[in-house]
Design a protein around this motif. Sequence first.
Motif, mmCIF file in Angstrom:
data_model
loop_
_atom_site.group_PDB
_atom_site.id
_atom_site.type_symbol
_atom_site.label_atom_id
_atom_site.label_comp_id
_atom_site.label_asym_id
_atom_site.label_seq_id
_atom_site.Cartn_x
_atom_site.Cartn_y
_atom_site.Cartn_z
ATOM 1 N N ASP A 1 0.837 -1.202 0.000
ATOM 2 C CA ASP A 1 0.000 0.000 0.000
ATOM 3 C C ASP A 1 0.876 1.259 0.000
ATOM 4 O O ASP A 1 0.608 2.221 -0.718
ATOM 5 C CB ASP A 1 -0.914 -0.021 1.230
ATOM 6 C CG ASP A 1 -1.979 1.066 1.174
ATOM 7 O OD1 ASP A 1 -2.457 1.333 0.054
ATOM 8 O OD2 ASP A 1 -2.296 1.638 2.229
ATOM 9 N N PHE A 2 1.950 1.249 0.763
ATOM 10 C CA PHE A 2 2.895 2.371 0.811
ATOM 11 C C PHE A 2 3.572 2.571 -0.553
ATOM 12 O O PHE A 2 3.679 3.686 -1.054
ATOM 13 C CB PHE A 2 3.948 2.115 1.899
ATOM 14 C CG PHE A 2 5.018 3.163 1.917
ATOM 15 C CD1 PHE A 2 4.762 4.416 2.450
ATOM 16 C CD2 PHE A 2 6.278 2.896 1.385
ATOM 17 C CE1 PHE A 2 5.745 5.393 2.462
ATOM 18 C CE2 PHE A 2 7.258 3.867 1.385
ATOM 19 C CZ PHE A 2 7.000 5.122 1.929
ATOM 20 N N GLU B 1 2.460 1.693 -3.474
ATOM 21 C CA GLU B 1 1.462 2.180 -4.438
ATOM 22 C C GLU B 1 1.201 3.672 -4.240
ATOM 23 O O GLU B 1 1.112 4.432 -5.207
ATOM 24 C CB GLU B 1 0.163 1.378 -4.289
ATOM 25 C CG GLU B 1 -0.949 1.793 -5.230
ATOM 26 C CD GLU B 1 -0.601 1.606 -6.716
ATOM 27 O OE1 GLU B 1 -1.302 2.210 -7.547
ATOM 28 O OE2 GLU B 1 0.365 0.891 -7.067
ATOM 29 N N LYS B 2 1.134 4.122 -2.979
ATOM 30 C CA LYS B 2 0.935 5.543 -2.697
ATOM 31 C C LYS B 2 2.116 6.370 -3.211
ATOM 32 O O LYS B 2 1.942 7.438 -3.780
ATOM 33 C CB LYS B 2 0.734 5.780 -1.204
ATOM 34 C CG LYS B 2 -0.622 5.369 -0.704
ATOM 35 C CD LYS B 2 -0.751 5.638 0.781
ATOM 36 C CE LYS B 2 -2.118 5.193 1.277
ATOM 37 N NZ LYS B 2 -2.286 5.385 2.718
ATOM 38 N N MET B 3 3.319 5.869 -3.024
ATOM 39 C CA MET B 3 4.514 6.566 -3.505
ATOM 40 C C MET B 3 4.523 6.637 -5.040
ATOM 41 O O MET B 3 4.892 7.644 -5.629
ATOM 42 C CB MET B 3 5.787 5.893 -2.989
ATOM 43 C CG MET B 3 5.982 6.021 -1.489
ATOM 44 S SD MET B 3 5.947 7.729 -0.915
ATOM 45 C CE MET B 3 7.436 8.365 -1.605
ATOM 46 N N LEU C 1 1.894 6.595 -7.012
ATOM 47 C CA LEU C 1 0.853 7.551 -7.412
ATOM 48 C C LEU C 1 1.298 8.989 -7.151
ATOM 49 O O LEU C 1 1.035 9.883 -7.959
ATOM 50 C CB LEU C 1 -0.455 7.251 -6.677
ATOM 51 C CG LEU C 1 -1.170 5.962 -7.092
ATOM 52 C CD1 LEU C 1 -2.368 5.701 -6.187
ATOM 53 C CD2 LEU C 1 -1.591 6.024 -8.555
ATOM 54 N N LYS C 2 1.973 9.201 -6.033
ATOM 55 C CA LYS C 2 2.474 10.544 -5.729
ATOM 56 C C LYS C 2 3.499 10.971 -6.782
ATOM 57 O O LYS C 2 3.467 12.099 -7.292
ATOM 58 C CB LYS C 2 3.112 10.581 -4.340
ATOM 59 C CG LYS C 2 3.641 11.938 -3.963
ATOM 60 C CD LYS C 2 4.260 11.954 -2.584
ATOM 61 C CE LYS C 2 4.678 13.354 -2.264
ATOM 62 N NZ LYS C 2 6.023 13.505 -1.869
#
Length: 195
Positions: free
Chosen positions: A3-4, A6-8, A10-11
Amino acid sequence: MSDFVEKMRLKGQAEEDSYFARRDRELIEQRRRAQKRLPLRRVLSGGQTGVDRAALNVALERAARIGLEVGGWCPRGRWAEDGPIRLRYPLQETPKADPAQRTEWNLRDSDATLVLTRGELAGGTALTVALARDRGHPLRIVDLNLEAPQAPIRDWLHAAGIGVLNVAGPRESESPGIGRDAAAWLRALLDGASS
């Protein structure tokens, strides 16, 4: 952990998208400004008082800012009605002292000629127009007595891709105040197209 990651991802993608969107806006603005600029690279004139001198003065004032070269031909001896043309004007002397040779050579060395006048054509101005017409040389005449917007001349310069413009018109003794009026008109032409 995924999840981390994927967030990175996307960011990072959002930052990249933002960068390229900003860059696209900058490029569009640069293109818009470039399209407004005149294709002019050089202004020629003969150095006589009145319109010739106004054209040289305005072109020299704007040379560095808009990337203009300034020049032209003047009669041997740098003759003008107010005495020898000052050396601050980057003019070449013709072999003859006859102003007609200067007129012919400035036409020859330009892509087009712009004549700024008031009313009827006379003297050297009439000669310039006659020579241009005889040779099929692109020519525009602007009567400063009439409302003379610069936009049609800008459009002509763009459409014809005119890089070297000869500017001519009456001398000051033939049309008192023409130098001042021509300078104001030319400043508006050049400033309006370079912003």
